[in-house]
Design an enzyme around this catalytic site. Structure first.
Site, short mmCIF file in Angstrom:
data_model
loop_
_atom_site.label_atom_id
_atom_site.label_comp_id
_atom_site.label_asym_id
_atom_site.label_seq_id
_atom_site.Cartn_x
_atom_site.Cartn_y
_atom_site.Cartn_z
N LYS A 176 15.97 5.48 6.42
CA LYS A 176 15.39 6.82 6.25
C LYS A 176 13.97 6.87 6.79
O LYS A 176 13.07 6.23 6.24
CB LYS A 176 15.34 7.22 4.78
N GLY A 228 4.81 2.33 3.34
CA GLY A 228 4.31 3.63 2.90
C GLY A 228 3.18 3.43 1.92
O GLY A 228 2.53 2.37 1.90
N SER A 229 2.95 4.42 1.10
CA SER A 229 1.81 4.36 0.19
C SER A 229 2.06 3.36 -0.94
O SER A 229 3.20 3.07 -1.29
CB SER A 229 1.56 5.75 -0.39
N GLY A 233 5.49 2.82 -3.01
CA GLY A 233 6.02 1.46 -2.87
C GLY A 233 6.19 0.78 -4.22
O GLY A 233 7.21 0.13 -4.48
N GLU A 250 5.07 -2.92 2.71
CA GLU A 250 3.74 -2.87 3.32
C GLU A 250 3.14 -1.54 2.89
O GLU A 250 3.70 -0.48 3.18
CB GLU A 250 3.83 -3.00 4.83
N CYS A 284 -2.65 2.50 8.58
CA CYS A 284 -2.84 1.75 7.32
C CYS A 284 -4.03 0.81 7.46
O CYS A 284 -4.66 0.47 6.47
CB CYS A 284 -1.58 0.98 6.98
P1 NAD Z 1 4.71 7.74 1.66
O1 NAD Z 1 4.57 6.65 0.67
O2 NAD Z 1 4.45 9.12 1.25
O3 NAD Z 1 6.21 7.73 2.25
C1 NAD Z 1 6.77 6.60 2.87
C2 NAD Z 1 8.28 6.79 2.91
O4 NAD Z 1 8.79 6.76 1.57
C3 NAD Z 1 8.74 8.13 3.49
O5 NAD Z 1 9.91 7.95 4.24
C4 NAD Z 1 9.00 8.95 2.24
O6 NAD Z 1 9.90 10.02 2.43
C5 NAD Z 1 9.60 7.90 1.34
N1 NAD Z 1 9.53 8.21 -0.09
C6 NAD Z 1 8.64 9.02 -0.72
N2 NAD Z 1 8.88 9.04 -2.05
C7 NAD Z 1 9.95 8.21 -2.25
C8 NAD Z 1 10.66 7.81 -3.41
N3 NAD Z 1 10.33 8.26 -4.61
N4 NAD Z 1 11.69 6.93 -3.27
C9 NAD Z 1 12.01 6.44 -2.05
N5 NAD Z 1 11.38 6.81 -0.90
C10 NAD Z 1 10.36 7.68 -1.01
O7 NAD Z 1 3.82 7.32 2.93
P2 NAD Z 1 3.49 8.15 4.26
O8 NAD Z 1 2.60 9.30 3.90
O9 NAD Z 1 4.73 8.42 5.05
O10 NAD Z 1 2.66 7.06 5.09
C11 NAD Z 1 1.33 6.80 4.84
C12 NAD Z 1 1.15 5.63 3.91
O11 NAD Z 1 1.82 4.49 4.44
C13 NAD Z 1 -0.29 5.21 3.75
O12 NAD Z 1 -0.51 4.83 2.41
C14 NAD Z 1 -0.41 4.00 4.67
O13 NAD Z 1 -1.45 3.13 4.36
C15 NAD Z 1 0.92 3.38 4.48
N6 NAD Z 1 1.25 2.51 5.60
C16 NAD Z 1 1.20 1.16 5.41
C17 NAD Z 1 1.44 0.30 6.47
C18 NAD Z 1 1.39 -1.18 6.30
O14 NAD Z 1 1.95 -1.88 7.12
N7 NAD Z 1 0.73 -1.69 5.26
C19 NAD Z 1 1.74 0.82 7.72
C20 NAD Z 1 1.79 2.21 7.88
C21 NAD Z 1 1.55 3.04 6.80
#
Ligand code: NAD
Length: 483
Positions: A176, A228-229, A233, A250, A284
């Site tokens: 996804k 993601g965040s 996570g 990550e 990130c």
């Molecule tokens: P996000 O956490 O909002 O979403 C990430 C993914 O999770 C999306 O596909 C989202 O739809 C899904 N998601 C959201 N809620 C969920 C749930 N309850 N259950 C399962 N899946 C769910 O992050 P974002 O806004 O897409 O991306 C930005 C974030 O990602 C920032 O915090 C950034 O630092 C982080 N990020 C980290 C890295 C790394 O390698 N450390 C790399 C890129 C981005």
């Protein structure tokens, strides 16, 4: 006129419409431009995706590794051939500048190639045994059906660095992507299908958080790789831990650049600007905190201010633009809100008004901004991941105090240290607790052939990229072998 793509999902090798809520994917530079639309995946679609991935798992794991790798190599050629076209789509869909977007697609092709070649290395170990006539082997096998959940900010390369090792080591997937970037996800999946990936090996289900929840809660998921965040996570990790399912995450960052009194200031200014403002601060690994030694602080901040004012903000597809929009209205309002509140506790160094009228008012633009933060309560600009082109600055009077301030964060993803003193560089490596340390280069940036990931609040589980990527996507078995 720009076309609107129909959002489709890949389930069991067939591209199909979803049964979920309507998704509308707009161009963040010009939100009246609809990039894609169509129904997202439903829970029933996720079920069918898992059924397909499970059904394909045996055939795929029994396919010789080199044949699996050959598909990745063909997909890499397809991606490379579409680099400019898909780069334009990426800039239009996600909002990073065209130069960055084209580079990301090209990087995706290289990631596919790298992991294809990894299977030519030794994949196990052989030990002597205390028992006569016996050898002890450690072999690897795929984990099974992987759930992959990816963020918006690298819509091509992050999925590539999860999918490629998962596939080449013999797993099948239900993936996804983030809601804001369904088109680039379709492009990566199209390349793999065209390259010959068998039906059901990769299933793509686009949609909102509910689709991610359905993947995480699915009875047939064997492991989940997530980027993601930190908030999401940890929520996902907790749900999986309760069922004993492996998780790789990550997560967020609040990365600092440390400029010491022996730094090359021209280099430091340029690299801090690159780290802070590229991708509109939505990496990130972006620099969002700067710690500068008192002895050079005034000179450094004068030059950083000049460099910040010179950064050209505009449509991601326009020539000469350095800072595109952030991804959506919510992101813009979050960053602009924090900048507004900063006036109460921080000292503006470069703090233009938000774009309320004029050519940048329609898109989700945020002006690059720099604030000096107080030591007693440096506030959310110091603490929270805002994910925008914003930097909060604090001063220190020694390298050791600088290392301590860099560590003053719940996150630990990346840091940049600017110094010409090798001893201080070595001390920084020992004393700064982050997963990625840059000495004299921007905090943002990660090569594909080395481990990538954070420490503390920035990650959970094994690292990604490089040879270690296989650790999450394989499990070992120790074999006591007698004739
Ligand atoms: P996000 O956490 O909002 O979403 C990430 C993914 O999770 C999306 O596909 C989202 O739809 C899904 N998601 C959201 N809620 C969920 C749930 N309850 N259950 C399962 N899946 C769910 O992050 P974002 O806004 O897409 O991306 C930005 C974030 O990602 C920032 O915090 C950034 O630092 C982080 N990020 C980290 C890295 C790394 O390698 N450390 C790399 C890129 C981005």
């Amino acid at each position: 006129m720009s076309t609107t793509t129909e959002i489709r999902h890949l389930i069991d090798g067939r591209w199909q419409s979803g049964g979920g809520d309507e998704l509308v994917d707009v161009n963040p530079s010009r939100p009246s431009d609809v990039v894609a639309r169509g129904p997202g995946a439903s829970a029933a679609d996720v079920d069918r995706a898992f059924a397909a991935a499970r059904a394909a798992a045996d055939g795929w794991r029994r396919t010789p590794a080199r044949a699996r790798a050959a598909i990745l190599l063909r997909a890499a050629d397809i991606v490379a051939a579409h680099r400019d076209e898909w780069g334009r789509e990426l800039a239009r869909e996600e909002g990073k500048t065209l130069v960055e977007a084209v580079a990301e697609v090209g990087h995706g092709a290289n990631i596919l190639r790298y992991h294809a070649q990894e299977i030519e290395r030794a994949s196990g170990e052989v030990y002597e045994s205390p028992t006569p006539g016996e050898r002890i082997l450690v072999v690897r096998r795929p984990v099974g059906v992987i759930g992959a959940i990816t963020p918006f900010n690298f819509p091509f390369s992050i999925p590539a660095w999860k999918l490629a090792p998962a596939l080449v080591w013999g797993n099948t997937l239900v993936w996804k992507p983030a809601e804001a970037v369904p088109v680039l996800a379709m492009r990566l999946a199209e390349a793999l299908v065209e390259a010959g990936l068998p039906d059901g090996v990769l299933n793509l289900v686009s949609g909102s958080a509910a689709v991610g929840e359905a993947i995480v809660g699915h009875p047939d998921v064997d492991a989940v790789t997530f980027t993601g965040s930190t908030r999401v996570g940890r929520h996902v990790a907790a749900r999986l831990a309760a069922r004993g399912i492996p998780f790789q995450g990550e997560l967020g960052g609040k990365n600092a650049s440390l400029v010491l009194d022996d730094a090359d200031l021209d280099l430091a200014v340029e690299q801090v600007a690159i780290g802070a403002f590229r991708a509109a601060g939505q990496k990130c690994t972006a620099t969002s905190r700067v710690v500068v030694h008192d002895a050079v602080a005034d000179a450094f901040l004068d030059r950083l201010a000049e460099r910040t004012r010179a950064a050209v903000v505009g449509d991601a597809l326009a020539a000469g633009v350095e800072v595109g929009p952030v991804v959506d209205a919510r992101a813009r309002d979050r960053v602009v809100g924090a900048l507004g509140r900063a006036a109460a506790y921080a000292t503006p160094i470069v703090a233009p008004d938000p774009y309320r009228d004029g050519p940048l008012a329609e898109g989700f633009f945020v002006p690059p901004s720099v604030f000096a933060l107080p030591d007693d309560d440096p506030g959310e600009l110091w603490r929270d991941e805002l994910f925008g082109p914003v930097v909060g600055v604090r001063r220190v009077d020694s390298a050791a105090a600088g290392f301590a301030l860099v560590n003053d964060s719940e996150y630990g993803l990346s840091t940049a240290v600017f110094t010409t003193d090798l001893g201080r560089a070595l001390a920084a490596i020992d004393d700064i607790r982050v997963g990625v340390v840059h000495i004299n280069s921007a905090s943002a940036g990660a090569d594909l052939h080395v481990p990538f990931g954070g420490s503390r609040g920035s990650a959970l589980g094994p690292k990604e990229q490089g040879a270690v990527a296989r650790d999450f996507f394989t499990e070992t078995a120790t074999v006591y072998l007698r004739g």
